[in-house]
Design an enzyme around this catalytic site. Sequence first.
Site, PDB file in Angstrom:
ATOM      1  N   LYS A   1      40.356  30.039  43.998  1.00  0.00           N
ATOM      2  CA  LYS A   1      39.972  28.620  43.809  1.00  0.00           C
ATOM      3  C   LYS A   1      38.454  28.336  43.416  1.00  0.00           C
ATOM      4  O   LYS A   1      38.062  27.289  42.899  1.00  0.00           O
ATOM      5  CB  LYS A   1      40.675  27.426  44.824  1.00  0.00           C
ATOM      6  CG  LYS A   1      41.808  27.741  44.939  1.00  0.00           C
ATOM      7  CD  LYS A   1      42.703  27.113  43.692  1.00  0.00           C
ATOM      8  CE  LYS A   1      44.171  27.164  43.609  1.00  0.00           C
ATOM      9  NZ  LYS A   1      44.702  26.550  42.943  1.00  0.00           N
TER      10      LYS A   1
HETATM   11  N1  PMP Z   1      47.839  31.472  46.758  1.00  0.00           N
HETATM   12  C1  PMP Z   1      47.054  30.525  47.286  1.00  0.00           C
HETATM   13  C2  PMP Z   1      47.004  30.878  48.893  1.00  0.00           C
HETATM   14  C3  PMP Z   1      46.773  29.088  46.777  1.00  0.00           C
HETATM   15  O1  PMP Z   1      46.047  28.315  47.597  1.00  0.00           O
HETATM   16  C4  PMP Z   1      47.194  28.822  45.564  1.00  0.00           C
HETATM   17  C5  PMP Z   1      46.903  27.630  45.079  1.00  0.00           C
HETATM   18  N2  PMP Z   1      47.600  26.327  45.397  1.00  0.00           N
HETATM   19  C6  PMP Z   1      47.895  29.882  44.765  1.00  0.00           C
HETATM   20  C7  PMP Z   1      48.345  30.854  45.479  1.00  0.00           C
HETATM   21  C8  PMP Z   1      48.583  29.518  43.326  1.00  0.00           C
HETATM   22  O2  PMP Z   1      47.460  29.402  42.432  1.00  0.00           O
HETATM   23  P1  PMP Z   1      47.567  28.255  41.250  1.00  0.00           P
HETATM   24  O3  PMP Z   1      47.290  26.925  41.827  1.00  0.00           O
HETATM   25  O4  PMP Z   1      46.628  28.790  40.252  1.00  0.00           O
HETATM   26  O5  PMP Z   1      48.952  28.380  40.636  1.00  0.00           O
END
Ligand code: PMP
Length: 344
Positions: free
Chosen positions: A48
């Site tokens: 992120k």
């Molecule tokens: N794994 C974790 C621990 C996350 O915080 C997130 C984000 N919500 C994701 C996977 C998935 O990533 P994305 O939001 O880019 O689909």
Amino acid sequence: MDPKIQAHANILELIGNTPLVSLSRITAGFKGEYYAKLEAFNPGHSSKDRIAHHIINEAEKQGILRPGNTIIETTSGNTGFSLAMVSIIKGYECILAVSSKSSRDKIDMLRTMGAKVYVCPAHVSADDPRSYYQVAKRLHGEIKGSVYINQYFNQLNIQAHYDSTGPEIWQQTGGQITHLVACSGTGGTISGTARYLKEQNPAIRILGVDAYGSVLKKYHETGELDTEEIYPYRIEGLGKNLIPDATDFDIIDQFIKVTDEESAHMARELCKTEGIFAGYTSGAAMQAVRQLEAAGEFTADSRVVIIFPDHGSRYMSKVYSDQWMEDQGFFDSQNVGEPEKVQY
Ligand code: PMP
């Protein structure tokens, strides 16, 4: 700074360029080669960082953000941490509306990083005024000069991964990648990375990981939002109870659902076999790989890249707590298949 001193100007310069590590032990007996993209090596310990940095930079370029302004977001924790970190360096106020499902550690960390945190109930619908979406929207309306990051609906979320994660993986694999396995929450990671990779080689298979209790897989297959699919589950950051605009469903070839229990055991197995202390969704992604392997997805020529989104230290009171595992009943049995729809 003295040019002879080899230091970065600030922590934000360390975002991206995360390592790719071969997984040979946990994949023993599997066909093909497997590589984990370790997003925990970002300074905020998750993927992120990439979107927080990119979205804030773009807002600055467009003149939307000025020092002293407020950044608002809904987040399961990781995006919040990254936004708080970027806000500190760039001089913004950071307000975060988080789900009550988020671990205590994550919420404490956000407050430590200077963010103002609103904890909102997890098991209400997205249009309920108590939901973290609605709380963030309301605060955005009330606070003058605030910017709502809105990661689920912001195309810059996809762009951040198109610009960085995709090219990194292509370069790190020398263009040999055949499969990408990535968890889907907002969908930004899988969509942006896949968009770049498919431009280089349209034959690359894009495999999304979804949770039981989430609507993504069914929506991908039918084009309909089936609310019957929605029920509580434990994994944070994976799956969704709405259809995010930041997911490019057309670029994803297939979704695989994984259970809370098998993902938790897999996260622990990653620690014990590979020495990689990764988060719960990394266990989920690895579990999906195991299911795909059993289903005959891979061949000896497969070069599979699996995105591990964050670090295990964020889950000490959950997956890496024996007490928590026991409380969930995860030591009682190793259930396989779709779980019962239970309230917890
Ligand atoms: N794994 C974790 C621990 C996350 O915080 C997130 C984000 N919500 C994701 C996977 C998935 O990533 P994305 O939001 O880019 O689909």
